[in-house]
Design an enzyme around this catalytic site. Structure first.
Site, short mmCIF file in Angstrom:
data_model
loop_
_atom_site.label_atom_id
_atom_site.label_comp_id
_atom_site.label_asym_id
_atom_site.label_seq_id
_atom_site.Cartn_x
_atom_site.Cartn_y
_atom_site.Cartn_z
N ASP A 126 3.67 97.89 56.46
CA ASP A 126 4.54 96.75 56.73
C ASP A 126 5.43 97.09 57.93
O ASP A 126 6.12 98.10 57.94
CB ASP A 126 5.41 96.46 55.49
CG ASP A 126 6.16 95.14 55.61
OD1 ASP A 126 6.17 94.37 54.66
OD2 ASP A 126 6.78 94.89 56.69
N ASP A 156 2.57 90.72 59.37
CA ASP A 156 2.98 92.11 59.69
C ASP A 156 2.69 93.08 58.54
O ASP A 156 3.28 94.14 58.47
CB ASP A 156 4.47 92.16 60.04
CG ASP A 156 5.36 92.21 58.82
OD1 ASP A 156 5.01 91.58 57.79
OD2 ASP A 156 6.40 92.89 58.87
N GLU A 157 1.76 92.71 57.67
CA GLU A 157 1.61 93.47 56.44
C GLU A 157 0.14 93.50 56.00
O GLU A 157 -0.55 92.49 56.08
CB GLU A 157 2.45 92.73 55.39
CG GLU A 157 2.50 93.31 54.04
CD GLU A 157 3.28 92.37 53.10
OE1 GLU A 157 3.93 91.40 53.58
OE2 GLU A 157 3.22 92.61 51.89
P1 TTP Z 1 8.92 90.80 56.50
O1 TTP Z 1 7.98 91.94 56.58
O2 TTP Z 1 9.32 90.31 55.16
O3 TTP Z 1 10.27 91.19 57.24
P2 TTP Z 1 10.53 92.07 58.51
O4 TTP Z 1 9.28 92.69 59.03
O5 TTP Z 1 11.28 91.28 59.51
O6 TTP Z 1 11.50 93.20 57.98
P3 TTP Z 1 11.17 94.43 57.02
O7 TTP Z 1 11.51 95.64 57.83
O8 TTP Z 1 12.07 94.25 55.86
O9 TTP Z 1 9.72 94.36 56.67
O10 TTP Z 1 8.36 89.59 57.30
C1 TTP Z 1 7.63 89.74 58.51
C2 TTP Z 1 7.99 88.68 59.51
O11 TTP Z 1 7.77 87.39 58.95
C3 TTP Z 1 9.45 88.70 59.89
O12 TTP Z 1 9.70 89.57 61.00
C4 TTP Z 1 9.72 87.27 60.21
C5 TTP Z 1 8.78 86.48 59.37
N1 TTP Z 1 9.51 85.90 58.21
C6 TTP Z 1 10.01 84.62 58.32
O13 TTP Z 1 9.85 83.96 59.36
N2 TTP Z 1 10.71 84.10 57.27
C7 TTP Z 1 10.93 84.79 56.11
O14 TTP Z 1 11.59 84.28 55.18
C8 TTP Z 1 10.40 86.11 56.01
C9 TTP Z 1 10.63 86.91 54.76
C10 TTP Z 1 9.70 86.61 57.08
MG MG Z 2 7.94 93.66 57.72
#
Ligand code: TTP
Ligand code: MG
Length: 393
Positions: free
Chosen positions: A9, A107-108
């Site tokens: 992730d 992103d995962e």
């Molecule tokens: P995430 O992997 O949940 O968040 P992140 O990568 O920004 O942070 P983390 O380090 O905690 O993993 O989500 C990936 C991308 O998806 C995030 O950068 C933006 C988008 N996203 C949204 O647009 N709205 C949301 O509610 C979430 C959770 C994510």
């Molecule tokens: Mg993320």
């Protein structure tokens, strides 16, 4: 054998990409979302940099609230096209380490790297290599969890974010899992949490100690599910992209032919090709197809669904030749033949029934053939049945 599953992730994905594109934003609270309009804006936060998280800002929060918490933050609209491109680059890196990649979001992803160890090292080493490669190629950080199943890997990737790497050894599952709060259990919503906390269950360990019968009474069938998770059990396979619906190959004869032996050889050869491709993709299918096109372009397709999914050349050959015997009208000239397999069972079946042991020999034969094909090209190793005694037409 234990599986080795990775959950990858990216950290603060959208915000991190913006910081990379605009180095002056590094170390600053960057918030991606709708325009805050000095606190009057509507809409929500997509994500924010870890610097902004210190102020309490997080994904899905109203942008007006984010503005109140962090008025000096740098607010940017999302650039979806760019993030998509970067995501594609990241996935390409993941595919370097395994064919078994299950995208979960932009992103995962989950990776099953059980079969990649000989090439790249153990789970932890592979995770380090992936992180290094992402850093070098994209100047971004990822957090990775390494564990014997998806559920544990997912929890592990989150524990030491950002830039984290957490490995759950198969003999340390309880040590890892039991101290954690029940909110970490997959699928536990607010309501279930309330029920569990009322029962005095706050940690996953406490849940694991509870008699499963009582959990079933209180939570219905989900009770058993949570009980299994609390014991670190999760046998769901990493599912490759569902886009692949069937694997097939066709051959058009140089000259229309009614030579039954020759047609059969071609069919066996096509079965070998299809089996090879299935095994490369770690796919097993239950429905086996035969296609025959006659000289006048009339075409028939016939298929048979077998009880257990397969990617074994022998089984595909048996079914295809059987379909051919039953459906070919002797004397009619054939222009094209095709073989396909569909109806994928996306589980990588790992049973050890007697049937499987008997099958083992056939699988070994396939493996030897695949290895030779990988090294020297597909034509080098063919079954005698698919070799033409005559010159290829
Ligand atoms: P995430 O992997 O949940 O968040 P992140 O990568 O920004 O942070 P983390 O380090 O905690 O993993 O989500 C990936 C991308 O998806 C995030 O950068 C933006 C988008 N996203 C949204 O647009 N709205 C949301 O509610 C979430 C959770 C994510
Ligand atoms: Mg993320």
């Amino acid at each position: 054998m234990n599986r080795i599953i990775l959950h990858v992730d990216m950290d603060a994905f959208f915000a991190a990409v913006e910081q990379r594109e605009h180095p002056e934003l590094k170390g600053k609270p960057v918030i991606i979302g709708t325009d805050p309009r000095e606190g009057k804006g509507r809409g929500v936060v997509s994500t924010c940099s870890y610097e902004a998280r210190k102020f309490g800002v997080h994904s899905a929060m109203p942008i007006s609230q984010a503005y109140r918490l962090c008025p000096h933050g740098i607010y940017l609209p999302p650039n979806g096209k760019l993030y998509k491109q970067v995501s594609q680059n990241i996935f390409n890196i993941l595919y370097e380490f395994s064919d078994l990649v299950e995208p979960v979001s932009i992103d995962e992803a989950f990776l099953d790297v059980t079969g990649s160890q000989r090439l790249y090292g153990d789970g932890s080493t592979i995770a380090q290599k992936i992180k290094k490669r992402i850093k070098e190629k994209e100047q971004l950080t990822a957090s990775i969890g390494v564990a014997p199943n998806k559920y544990l890997a997912k929890i592990a990737s989150d524990l030491e974010k950002p830039d984290g790497l957490v490995v759950v050894e198969p003999d340390k599952i309880e040590e890892f899992l039991w101290p954690l709060d029940i909110s970490r259990l997959w699928g536990v919503g607010q309501r279930t949490q309330q029920i569990l906390r009322k029962m005095g269950i706050n940690t996953i360990g406490q849940l694991a100690q509870y008699p499963v019968e009582i959990l079933k009474q209180k939570l219905g069938s989900a009770g058993e599910h949570f009980y299994r998770l609390a014991h670190g059990q999760d046998d769901r396979p990493v599912r490759v992209s569902e886009e692949v619906k069937s694997v097939s190959n066709e051959h058009t004869f140089g000259q229309d032919t009614d030579d039954i032996d020759f047609i059969r050889q071609r069919l066996v050869y096509l079965c070998e090709k299809v089996g090879y491709r299935l095994r490369k993709k770690h796919l097993k299918g239950r429905t086996i197809h035969l296609k025959l096109r006659y000289h006048d372009f009339s075409t028939i397709t016939r298929n048979l669904t077998i009880s257990q999914a397969t990617n074994q050349t022998r089984q595909i050959v048996d079914v295809v030749l059987d379909l051919f015997e039953k459906n070919y009208m002797p004397g009619r000239k054939v222009r094209l033949v095709g073989v396909g397999v569909s109806g994928f069972d996306l589980k990588e079946s790992k049973q050890t029934s007697l049937f499987d042991i008997l099958e083992e020999k056939q699988n070994k034969l396939d493996q030897v053939q695949d290895q030779l094909s990988n090294r020297f090209g597909r034509h080098i190793a063919q079954r005698a049945e698919s070799l033409s005694p005559k010159k290829t037409k």
